[in-house]
Design an enzyme around this catalytic site. Structure first.
Site, PDB file in Angstrom:
ATOM      1  N   SER A 146       3.191  -6.403  -8.041  1.00 25.19           N
ATOM      2  CA  SER A 146       2.519  -6.278  -9.347  1.00 25.19           C
ATOM      3  C   SER A 146       2.400  -4.810  -9.768  1.00 25.19           C
ATOM      4  O   SER A 146       2.506  -4.493 -10.955  1.00 25.19           O
ATOM      5  CB  SER A 146       1.149  -6.953  -9.324  1.00 25.19           C
ATOM      6  OG  SER A 146       0.236  -6.212  -8.558  1.00 25.19           O
ATOM      7  N   ASN A 147       2.188  -3.908  -8.818  1.00 21.79           N
ATOM      8  CA  ASN A 147       2.154  -2.484  -9.190  1.00 21.79           C
ATOM      9  C   ASN A 147       3.527  -1.997  -9.624  1.00 21.79           C
ATOM     10  O   ASN A 147       3.641  -1.200 -10.561  1.00 21.79           O
ATOM     11  CB  ASN A 147       1.632  -1.638  -8.025  1.00 21.79           C
ATOM     12  CG  ASN A 147       0.119  -1.611  -7.988  1.00 21.79           C
ATOM     13  OD1 ASN A 147      -0.521  -0.991  -8.833  1.00 21.79           O
ATOM     14  ND2 ASN A 147      -0.464  -2.326  -7.029  1.00 21.79           N
ATOM     15  N   LYS A 185      11.368  -1.508  14.104  1.00 18.48           N
ATOM     16  CA  LYS A 185       9.896  -1.448  14.205  1.00 18.48           C
ATOM     17  C   LYS A 185       9.232  -2.126  13.015  1.00 18.48           C
ATOM     18  O   LYS A 185       9.809  -2.182  11.921  1.00 18.48           O
ATOM     19  CB  LYS A 185       9.433   0.018  14.274  1.00 18.48           C
ATOM     20  CG  LYS A 185       9.998   0.788  15.449  1.00 18.48           C
ATOM     21  CD  LYS A 185       9.356   0.349  16.747  1.00 18.48           C
ATOM     22  CE  LYS A 185       9.870   1.182  17.915  1.00 18.48           C
ATOM     23  NZ  LYS A 185       9.423   0.654  19.213  1.00 18.48           N
ATOM     24  N   MET A 191       4.307  -1.547   3.128  1.00 16.19           N
ATOM     25  CA  MET A 191       3.438  -1.718   4.292  1.00 16.19           C
ATOM     26  C   MET A 191       3.972  -1.032   5.545  1.00 16.19           C
ATOM     27  O   MET A 191       3.942  -1.613   6.638  1.00 16.19           O
ATOM     28  CB  MET A 191       3.199  -3.218   4.517  1.00 16.19           C
ATOM     29  CG  MET A 191       2.419  -3.849   3.378  1.00 16.19           C
ATOM     30  SD  MET A 191       0.871  -2.925   3.086  1.00 16.19           S
ATOM     31  CE  MET A 191       0.168  -3.831   1.725  1.00 16.19           C
ATOM     32  N   ARG A 192       4.446   0.184   5.362  1.00 14.72           N
ATOM     33  CA  ARG A 192       4.884   0.973   6.509  1.00 14.72           C
ATOM     34  C   ARG A 192       4.388   2.407   6.337  1.00 14.72           C
ATOM     35  O   ARG A 192       4.296   2.893   5.207  1.00 14.72           O
ATOM     36  CB  ARG A 192       6.418   1.000   6.597  1.00 14.72           C
ATOM     37  CG  ARG A 192       6.981  -0.318   7.073  1.00 14.72           C
ATOM     38  CD  ARG A 192       8.475  -0.339   6.934  1.00 14.72           C
ATOM     39  NE  ARG A 192       8.965  -1.685   7.140  1.00 14.72           N
ATOM     40  CZ  ARG A 192       9.340  -2.198   8.318  1.00 14.72           C
ATOM     41  NH1 ARG A 192       9.343  -1.447   9.392  1.00 14.72           N
ATOM     42  NH2 ARG A 192       9.739  -3.439   8.406  1.00 14.72           N
ATOM     43  N   ILE A 204       4.842   6.299   6.365  1.00 15.89           N
ATOM     44  CA  ILE A 204       5.970   7.193   6.084  1.00 15.89           C
ATOM     45  C   ILE A 204       5.992   8.307   7.129  1.00 15.89           C
ATOM     46  O   ILE A 204       4.965   8.926   7.414  1.00 15.89           O
ATOM     47  CB  ILE A 204       5.834   7.803   4.666  1.00 15.89           C
ATOM     48  CG1 ILE A 204       5.724   6.687   3.613  1.00 15.89           C
ATOM     49  CG2 ILE A 204       6.986   8.741   4.349  1.00 15.89           C
ATOM     50  CD1 ILE A 204       6.886   5.745   3.561  1.00 15.89           C
ATOM     51  N   ASN A 247       1.104   7.240  -3.414  1.00 20.20           N
ATOM     52  CA  ASN A 247       0.715   5.908  -2.942  1.00 20.20           C
ATOM     53  C   ASN A 247      -0.471   5.420  -3.744  1.00 20.20           C
ATOM     54  O   ASN A 247      -1.269   6.211  -4.233  1.00 20.20           O
ATOM     55  CB  ASN A 247       0.347   5.977  -1.454  1.00 20.20           C
ATOM     56  CG  ASN A 247      -0.004   4.609  -0.887  1.00 20.20           C
ATOM     57  OD1 ASN A 247       0.671   3.615  -1.179  1.00 20.20           O
ATOM     58  ND2 ASN A 247      -1.054   4.535  -0.086  1.00 20.20           N
ATOM     59  N   HIS A 289      -3.833   2.934  -3.291  1.00 23.42           N
ATOM     60  CA  HIS A 289      -4.631   2.286  -2.239  1.00 23.42           C
ATOM     61  C   HIS A 289      -5.788   1.533  -2.889  1.00 23.42           C
ATOM     62  O   HIS A 289      -6.455   2.077  -3.771  1.00 23.42           O
ATOM     63  CB  HIS A 289      -5.152   3.331  -1.251  1.00 23.42           C
ATOM     64  CG  HIS A 289      -5.863   2.720  -0.098  1.00 23.42           C
ATOM     65  ND1 HIS A 289      -5.198   2.071   0.925  1.00 23.42           N
ATOM     66  CD2 HIS A 289      -7.191   2.609   0.182  1.00 23.42           C
ATOM     67  CE1 HIS A 289      -6.081   1.602   1.796  1.00 23.42           C
ATOM     68  NE2 HIS A 289      -7.294   1.913   1.362  1.00 23.42           N
TER      69      HIS A 289
HETATM   70  C1  GAR Z   1      -1.953  -3.441  -3.740  1.00 21.77           C
HETATM   71  O1  GAR Z   1      -3.290  -3.864  -3.844  1.00 21.77           O
HETATM   72  C2  GAR Z   1      -1.881  -2.073  -3.107  1.00 21.77           C
HETATM   73  O2  GAR Z   1      -2.940  -1.231  -3.477  1.00 21.77           O
HETATM   74  C3  GAR Z   1      -1.959  -2.421  -1.653  1.00 21.77           C
HETATM   75  O3  GAR Z   1      -1.122  -3.546  -1.528  1.00 21.77           O
HETATM   76  C4  GAR Z   1      -1.171  -4.287  -2.733  1.00 21.77           C
HETATM   77  C5  GAR Z   1       0.238  -4.552  -3.194  1.00 21.77           C
HETATM   78  O4  GAR Z   1       0.228  -5.397  -4.297  1.00 21.77           O
HETATM   79  N1  GAR Z   1      -1.518  -1.345  -0.826  1.00 21.77           N
HETATM   80  C6  GAR Z   1      -2.074  -1.076   0.344  1.00 21.77           C
HETATM   81  O5  GAR Z   1      -2.974  -1.723   0.823  1.00 21.77           O
HETATM   82  C7  GAR Z   1      -1.478   0.128   1.058  1.00 21.77           C
HETATM   83  N2  GAR Z   1      -2.377   0.590   2.064  1.00 21.77           N
HETATM   84  P1  GAR Z   1       1.481  -5.468  -5.260  1.00 21.77           P
HETATM   85  O6  GAR Z   1       2.679  -5.765  -4.371  1.00 21.77           O
HETATM   86  O7  GAR Z   1       1.164  -6.624  -6.168  1.00 21.77           O
HETATM   87  O8  GAR Z   1       1.594  -4.154  -5.970  1.00 21.77           O
END
Ligand code: GAR
Length: 210
Positions: free
Chosen positions: A15-16, A64, A94-95, A97, A111, A113
């Site tokens: 979604s982001n 990994k 979700m990795r 860097i 990023n 968060h």
């Molecule tokens: C989002 O809420 C983002 O902030 C989070 O994963 C989600 C991805 O949603 N990221 C983390 O937690 C990173 N530590 P999306 O795939 O719909 O953008």
């Protein structure tokens, strides 16, 4: 003026990524999304990006689960360079860097968060905040450095935690905040309006005229 070239790295729903792509497709946006890379072959983000006309590819993440080993990161860097990417945007990637990618794009990786950093780093930050009982959580866009969720903060938006919130309802409102502040941070970045002074990110005023 040449538009900055953006790559999005994402592992899931996307979604982001969609919010960033749509913002960048607006006429006056100073950057364009040229590539979406995913470490997850089945990530919905791949089709979502393609349906918005953006090239999206799965790249082998190697052996990994939580990071890319140096040889694999090197390959990812090659692909980013082949596409003349200026900035790398992590959007639910979700990795962690590591050095090869960090060095190749020093100061040019962002990023998002889903919490007000430095609180609630790591996974499932919305639930962490809800369980802790904070009255406000929110979203943070930050530069990426060599520690988890720790680089200089560019923008944050607070989100009030209501008495009847669940982790899911809170996460949904935080996500709306994410979709506002991530494109805004990228716009400031591409306009050259972010100055890092030690840990502090100063936002320069918009230039008018010449
Ligand atoms: C989002 O809420 C983002 O902030 C989070 O994963 C989600 C991805 O949603 N990221 C983390 O937690 C990173 N530590 P999306 O795939 O719909 O953008």
């Amino acid at each position: 003026m040449r538009k900055a070239r953006l790559a999005i790295l994402a592992s899931g729903r996307g979604s982001n990524a969609v919010a960033l792509i749509k913002a960048a497709q607006q006429e006056n946006f100073p950057a364009e999304v040229v590539l979406v890379l995913s470490d997850n072959r089945n990530a919905p983000v791949l089709d979502k990006a393609r349906s918005l006309g953006v090239k999206a590819i799965w790249l082998d993440p190697g052996p990994k689960c939580t990071f890319l080993i140096p040889e694999v990161e090197k390959r990812w860097v090659e692909v980013l360079r082949e596409h003349n990417v200026d900035y790398v945007l992590l959007a639910g990637f979700m990795r962690v860097i590591k050095k090869t990618l960090l060095d190749a794009f020093a100061g040019r990786i962002l990023n998002i968060h889903p919490a007000l950093l430095p609180s609630f780093k790591g996974l499932d930050a919305q639930r962490q905040a809800w369980e802790y009982g904070v009255k406000y959580s929110g979203a943070t866009v930050h530069f990426v450095d060599d520690s988890l969720d720790s680089g200089p903060i560019i923008l944050q938006e607070p989100v009030k935690v209501e008495d009847d919130d669940t982790p899911e309802s809170l996460a949904a409102r935080i996500l709306e905040a994410e979709h506002r502040i991530y494109p805004e941070a990228v716009r400031l970045l591409a306009q050259g309006r972010l100055r890092i002074e030690r840990r502090r990110v100063r936002i320069l005023k918009e230039k008018h005229g010449g």
